[in-house]
Scaffold this motif. Structure first.
Motif, PDB file in Angstrom:
ATOM      1  N   UNK A 174       0.833  -1.209   0.000  1.00  0.00           N
ATOM      2  CA  UNK A 174       0.000   0.000   0.000  1.00  0.00           C
ATOM      3  C   UNK A 174       0.863   1.253   0.000  1.00  0.00           C
ATOM      4  N   UNK A 175       0.323   2.349  -0.559  1.00  0.00           N
ATOM      5  CA  UNK A 175       1.099   3.594  -0.574  1.00  0.00           C
ATOM      6  C   UNK A 175       1.163   4.149   0.849  1.00  0.00           C
ATOM      7  N   UNK A 176       2.226   4.873   1.184  1.00  0.00           N
ATOM      8  CA  UNK A 176       2.387   5.367   2.556  1.00  0.00           C
ATOM      9  C   UNK A 176       1.314   6.385   2.924  1.00  0.00           C
ATOM     10  N   UNK A 177       0.965   6.413   4.192  1.00  0.00           N
ATOM     11  CA  UNK A 177      -0.034   7.388   4.641  1.00  0.00           C
ATOM     12  C   UNK A 177       0.645   8.725   4.885  1.00  0.00           C
ATOM     13  N   UNK A 178      -0.188   9.741   5.137  1.00  0.00           N
ATOM     14  CA  UNK A 178       0.350  11.087   5.355  1.00  0.00           C
ATOM     15  C   UNK A 178       1.323  11.112   6.527  1.00  0.00           C
ATOM     16  N   UNK A 179       0.986  10.396   7.612  1.00  0.00           N
ATOM     17  CA  UNK A 179       1.867  10.374   8.789  1.00  0.00           C
ATOM     18  C   UNK A 179       3.208   9.733   8.445  1.00  0.00           C
ATOM     19  N   UNK A 180       3.144   8.648   7.636  1.00  0.00           N
ATOM     20  CA  UNK A 180       4.397   8.008   7.218  1.00  0.00           C
ATOM     21  C   UNK A 180       5.264   9.001   6.465  1.00  0.00           C
ATOM     22  N   UNK A 181       4.603   9.830   5.643  1.00  0.00           N
ATOM     23  CA  UNK A 181       5.364  10.787   4.842  1.00  0.00           C
ATOM     24  C   UNK A 181       6.016  11.849   5.728  1.00  0.00           C
ATOM     25  N   UNK A 182       5.268  12.261   6.772  1.00  0.00           N
ATOM     26  CA  UNK A 182       5.859  13.220   7.715  1.00  0.00           C
ATOM     27  C   UNK A 182       7.107  12.610   8.346  1.00  0.00           C
ATOM     28  N   UNK A 183       6.978  11.331   8.737  1.00  0.00           N
ATOM     29  CA  UNK A 183       8.115  10.678   9.395  1.00  0.00           C
ATOM     30  C   UNK A 183       9.313  10.604   8.442  1.00  0.00           C
ATOM     31  N   UNK A 184       9.023  10.282   7.168  1.00  0.00           N
ATOM     32  CA  UNK A 184      10.119  10.213   6.195  1.00  0.00           C
ATOM     33  C   UNK A 184      10.795  11.587   6.067  1.00  0.00           C
ATOM     34  N   UNK A 185       9.981  12.639   6.002  1.00  0.00           N
ATOM     35  CA  UNK A 185      10.552  13.979   5.879  1.00  0.00           C
ATOM     36  C   UNK A 185      11.442  14.306   7.067  1.00  0.00           C
ATOM     37  N   UNK A 186      10.955  13.989   8.266  1.00  0.00           N
ATOM     38  CA  UNK A 186      11.746  14.291   9.467  1.00  0.00           C
ATOM     39  C   UNK A 186      13.054  13.519   9.457  1.00  0.00           C
ATOM     40  N   UNK A 187      12.967  12.228   9.077  1.00  0.00           N
ATOM     41  CA  UNK A 187      14.192  11.428   9.022  1.00  0.00           C
ATOM     42  C   UNK A 187      15.182  12.032   8.034  1.00  0.00           C
ATOM     43  N   UNK A 188      14.656  12.441   6.879  1.00  0.00           N
ATOM     44  CA  UNK A 188      15.550  12.966   5.846  1.00  0.00           C
ATOM     45  C   UNK A 188      16.205  14.260   6.318  1.00  0.00           C
ATOM     46  N   UNK A 189      15.394  15.150   6.914  1.00  0.00           N
ATOM     47  CA  UNK A 189      15.969  16.429   7.303  1.00  0.00           C
ATOM     48  C   UNK A 189      17.008  16.220   8.395  1.00  0.00           C
ATOM     49  N   UNK A 190      16.761  15.291   9.314  1.00  0.00           N
ATOM     50  CA  UNK A 190      17.753  15.088  10.377  1.00  0.00           C
ATOM     51  C   UNK A 190      19.013  14.413   9.826  1.00  0.00           C
ATOM     52  N   UNK A 191      18.825  13.516   8.840  1.00  0.00           N
ATOM     53  CA  UNK A 191      20.009  12.902   8.230  1.00  0.00           C
ATOM     54  C   UNK A 191      20.866  13.989   7.589  1.00  0.00           C
ATOM     55  N   UNK A 192      20.220  14.864   6.824  1.00  0.00           N
ATOM     56  CA  UNK A 192      20.958  15.946   6.171  1.00  0.00           C
ATOM     57  C   UNK A 192      21.600  16.876   7.179  1.00  0.00           C
ATOM     58  N   UNK A 193      20.864  17.172   8.220  1.00  0.00           N
ATOM     59  CA  UNK A 193      21.343  18.084   9.267  1.00  0.00           C
ATOM     60  C   UNK A 193      22.556  17.482   9.973  1.00  0.00           C
ATOM     61  N   UNK A 194      22.518  16.170  10.202  1.00  0.00           N
ATOM     62  CA  UNK A 194      23.660  15.519  10.855  1.00  0.00           C
ATOM     63  C   UNK A 194      24.900  15.565   9.962  1.00  0.00           C
ATOM     64  N   UNK A 195      24.676  15.255   8.671  1.00  0.00           N
ATOM     65  CA  UNK A 195      25.821  15.318   7.745  1.00  0.00           C
ATOM     66  C   UNK A 195      26.395  16.734   7.782  1.00  0.00           C
ATOM     67  N   UNK A 196      25.500  17.720   7.695  1.00  0.00           N
ATOM     68  CA  UNK A 196      25.949  19.112   7.665  1.00  0.00           C
ATOM     69  C   UNK A 196      26.739  19.446   8.920  1.00  0.00           C
ATOM     70  N   UNK A 197      26.233  19.019  10.086  1.00  0.00           N
ATOM     71  CA  UNK A 197      26.918  19.348  11.334  1.00  0.00           C
ATOM     72  C   UNK A 197      28.293  18.701  11.402  1.00  0.00           C
TER      73      UNK A 197
END
Lengths: 338, 291
Positions: free
Chosen positions: A122-145
Motif C-alpha cells: 500500500x502507498x504510505x499514509x500522510x503520517x508516514x510521509x511526515x516521518x520520512x521527511x523528518x528522518x531525511x531532514x535530520x540525516x541531512x542536518x547531521x551530515x551538515x553538522x
C-alpha cells in the motif's frame, strides 16, 4: 519552586505561559491580566481574524479545479488524512497477520524451505510521509553538522585556513538547492550501488542536498565563535601549556558553543525549507512528494490537501526551531551573577 | 642564581616609525629566590606588559628576560600567573577551574592525588563551601581567590600577580592582602606583584620598585621595606617607618606626574578605573537578533 517552573518555561520558549502560572499562584493578579491579554489573547484573535479573512476571500477565487478552499475545508481534509492514516494502519496490521498465518502454513508444508514474506504494497499514509521527511531532514542536518563544525573550528583557529576557504564558502553558500539536486542525484546514482542498499537513493540525494544547503550557517557561526574566544581564556591555556586537544575541548568549544548552537538552529531552519523542494524533485516519499503528487492528481480536493501540507510544514518547522532554541538556551552559560 | 632577571629590556608596539609606541625602555631588574617584589605604577604605564614578558605571553624587542638564568621563550606553568581580571572559565565550577590547571600540569600524579591537591588549594583560599559553584555565582573577591588557587595548585616556582586586587572593593582588598601575605609566609615562593597601591606594596613586599610614567617607562629607584612580618594593617598605620616610606614613595610617584599638592595622601594613591571584562554581554548580543 514557582520561579523554577517559570525559568524552565522561559528557557524552552514558553515564556508566554508565565502570567497564567503567576495568576494561578495568586501573584499580583491585576498585573497578570494585561500580560495574558497581550501574550495569549492577541495572538489567538489574530489567528481567528486571519481565518475569517481567508474564509471570506477563498470562495471568490475560481481555478480550473474548483474554488480555493476555506479554512473549514482544509480542516476537514486534515481529518480525512488522519482517517486514512488509521485505515492504513489497520490494513497494514491485517497484512502482517495474514503473512504470519501464511508463514505457519508454509512451514508445515515445506519444513526444509525458507519463507520469504511478501512486503506490504500500500502507498504510505500522510503520517508516514511526515516521518520520512523528518528522518531525511535530520540525516541531512547531521551530515551538515559533522562537516561544518570541524571546518568551522579550523577556520576560526587559523586565519590562513579561513582565507583559503573563504572564497569557496562565499561562492557555494548562495547556491539554490534546485541547482544542487541534479548533480547530487547523478553522483548518487553513479557512486551508490551496493547490492543491498541501506538507503533509498532518493532519500540519500535529498539528505545530501539538505546538508549542502544547510551547512553554511553552522560553519560560519562556528568560525566566528571560535575566533572570538576571549583572549584572556586563551592566555590561561597558554600559561597552563594546554595541548591542542585540551585547548579545543576545555576552552574553545565550550566558549563557542552558544555561537555553534545559533548556527545549528539556523541550519535546521534552512534544511527544513530546502527539504520540501528536494523531495519534490528527488521523489523522496515525504511531504514534498505528497505535495507534488497532489498537484499532479489535480482533483477537487488538491488545493485543500496541499494547504494541509503547508500548515503541517509550518508547524513542524516552528517546533524544530523551538527545539533548537531550547538546546541553545541550555548550552549558553551565564557569566553575570543572577 | 637570580629567580627573575631583566637585562636592558625594551618593548614597544606597532611598526617602526612615528606611530610606534614604546612601552618599556631599559628595564633592569633582578629578583632573588624567595623574595617578594612589588612593582608600583600608574595605570597605563606598562606594568602588565612587564609581567607578560616574564610570563612568556610577550617577547622583548631588546634585551633579555631570564628565569633562573634561562631566557624566557614561552609560557610555562612553573611561572604561575594570576590575571588582573581573574580569567576564570565561566562554564567550569571552582573545582573545574582548579582541576583544569592541575590535570594539565601535574600529569605524574594519580587521580586521587590530583583530587586531594585541588581540594587542598581550594581550602587554602577558603572556598571549600563554594567548590561546586560557577564563577557567575561568586563575588569578585571569591573569583580572585579561585584564580590564586589555580595558580598555586600547579606548584609554580614563582608567582606573578598582575594587579590581582585592583578590581575589588577596598574591604575585600584588605582581606585578600592578608591572605596573600599568609600564603607567602607559608609557601615562601618568589613573588612578583604588580600593583597600583603604595599600601599594598608596603604591606606585602620586601622591595617596592616604582615604574615611571610611559611611554618608554623604566624602573625608578627601589625602596627596601624592612618592616617586620607579619605586618598588620592596624599596626602599620602607627608605625613611623611605614609612614615615612609611604610618604617617600608617594612623593616619588607624584613627582613623576608633576602634580602639585603632594601632601594629600588620599588623592595621590591612584585608584585604577578598571572593570573586569564581561564577555557574557557578547552572547546577549548574538542572541538578541536571532530570537
Amino acid at each position: 519552586m514557582l520561579n523554577r517552573i517559570i525559568h524552565t518555561l522561559e528557557k524552552i520558549g514558553f515564556g508566554w505561559l508565565t502570567p497564567v502560572i503567576r495568576l494561578c499562584a495568586g501573584q499580583a493578579p491585576k498585573e497578570q491580566l494585561p500580560l495574558i491579554a497581550k501574550g495569549i489573547l492577541v495572538p489567538i484573535l489574530s489567528v481567528v481574524l486571519f481565518c475569517l479573512v481567508w474564509a471570506a476571500a477563498a470562495p471568490k477565487v475560481q481555478t480550473n479545479i474548483g474554488t480555493v478552499p476555506g479554512p473549514g475545508e482544509v480542516f476537514s481534509q486534515a481529518g480525512q488524512l488522519w482517517e486514512d492514516h488509521k485505515e492504513h494502519r489497520e490494513r497494514r496490521a491485517q497484512h502482517a497477520e495474514r503473512q504470519a498465518e501464511l508463514q505457519v502454513r508454509f512451514e508445515e508444508r515445506f519444513p526444509d524451505r525458507e519463507w520469504t514474506p511478501r512486503p506490504f504494497t500500500g502507498s504510505p499514509s500522510y503520517m508516514d510521509q511526515i516521518v520520512v521527511s523528518l528522518k531525511t531532514v535530520f540525516a541531512g542536518f547531521l551530515i551538515a553538522s559533522f562537516v561544518a563544525i570541524p571546518i568551522g573550528i579550523l577556520c576560526g583557529m587559523s586565519s590562513t585556513v579561513y582565507a583559503g576557504l573563504n572564497p569557496i564558502i562565499q561562492i557555494l553558500k548562495p547556491v539554490s538547492p534546485l541547482a544542487w539536486l541534479p548533480i547530487v542525484m547523478i553522483l548518487v546514482a553513479a557512486l551508490y550501488n551496493p547490492a543491498n542498499p541501506m538507503f533509498e537513493r532518493a532519500f540519500l540525494s535529498s539528505a545530501i542536498v539538505v546538508a549542502l544547503c544547510s551547512l553554511w550557517p553552522t560553519l560560519i557561526n562556528t568560525a566566528i565563535g571560535v575566533s572570538s574566544v576571549d583572549k584572556d581564556h586563551l592566555n590561561v591555556a597558554k600559561v597552563l601549556k594546554l595541548g591542542p586537544a585540551t585547548r579545543i575541548w576545555k576552552i574553545i568549544l565550550p566558549s563557542s558553543l552558544p555561537y555553534i548552537f545559533t548556527g545549528l538552529r539556523l541550519s535546521l531552519g534552512v534544511g527544513w525549507m530546502v527539504l520540501i523542494a528536494a523531495e519534490m524533485l528527488a521523489q523522496n516519499p515525504g511531504l514534498g512528494k505528497f505535495i507534488w503528487d497532489m498537484y499532479q492528481s489535480s482533483s477537487s480536493s488538491t488545493l485543500a490537501y496541499i494547504m494541509v501540507a503547508v500548515i503541517t510544514i509550518g508547524i513542524i518547522g516552528f517546533a524544530l526551531d523551538r527545539l533548537m532554541l531550547t538546546l541553545q538556551n541550555l548550552v549558553s552559560f551565564e557569566e553575570k551573577p543572577g | 642564581m637570580k629567580a627573575i632577571e631583566f637585562q636592558n629590556v625594551s618593548k614597544g608596539f606597532g611598526p617602526e616609525g612615528p606611530n610606534r609606541e614604546e612601552v618599556l625602555k631599559d628595564i633592569n631588574l633582578s629578583v632573588e629566590e624567595g623574595e617578594f617584589v612589588a612593582i608600583i605604577g600608574y595605570s597605563g604605564s606598562g606594568k602588565s606588559t612587564l609581567i607578560n614578558l616574564i610570563a612568556g605571553l610577550q617577547k622583548p624587542d631588546v634585551g633579555s628576560v631570564l628565569f633562573r638564568g634561562q631566557p624566557v621563550r614561552d609560557c610555562d606553568p612553573e611561572r604561575g600567573l594570576v590575571f588582573q581580571n581573574y580569567s576564570l572559565l565561566p562554564w567550569l565550577t571552582v573545582y573545574g577551574n582548579v582541576a583544569l590547571a592541575v590535570n594539565s600540569v601535574c600529569k605524574e600524579l594519580s587521580p586521587k592525588e590530583r583530587d586531594e591537591r585541588i581540594r587542598h588549594y581550594i581550602e587554602m583560599v577558603n572556598l571549600s563551601p563554594a567548590i561546586d559553584k560557577r564563577p557567575a555565582e561568586l563575588s569578585g573577591g571569591m573569583r580572585q581567590r579561585v584564580s590564586v588557587a589555580r595558580a598555586l595548585a600547579t606548584d609554580p616556582k614563582i608567582l606573578l600577580l598582575d594587579e590581582p586586587l585592583s578590581a575589588l572593593d577596598a574591604l575585600t582588598r584588605g582581606v585578600l592582602q592578608n591572605e596573600i601575605a599568609q600564603i607567602w609566609e607559608r609557601e615562601r615562593k618568589t613573588v612578583l606583584l604588580i600593583t597600583n597601591s603604595v599600601d599594598e606594596g608596603l604591606l606585602l613586599a620586601d622591595r617596592v620598585i616604582p615604574l615611571t610614567l610611559g611611554p618608554g617607562a623604566t624602573l625608578g629607584p627601589e625602596f627596601v621595606v624592612d618592616l617586620p612580618r607579619p605586618r598588620r594593617r592596624a599596626d602599620m598605620n602607627h608605625n613611623p617607618e611605614y609612614i615615612r616610606m609611604r610618604t617617600e614613595i608617594t612623593a616619588y610617584l607624584s613627582d613623576l606626574r608633576g602634580d602639585a599638592g603632594a601632601q594629600d595622601d588620599d588623592k595621590l594613591i591612584p585608584f585604577p578605573n578598571l572593570q573586569p571584562l564581561d564577555p557574557s554581554e557578547r552572547s546577549a548580543h548574538v542572541f538578541s537578533w536571532v530570537r
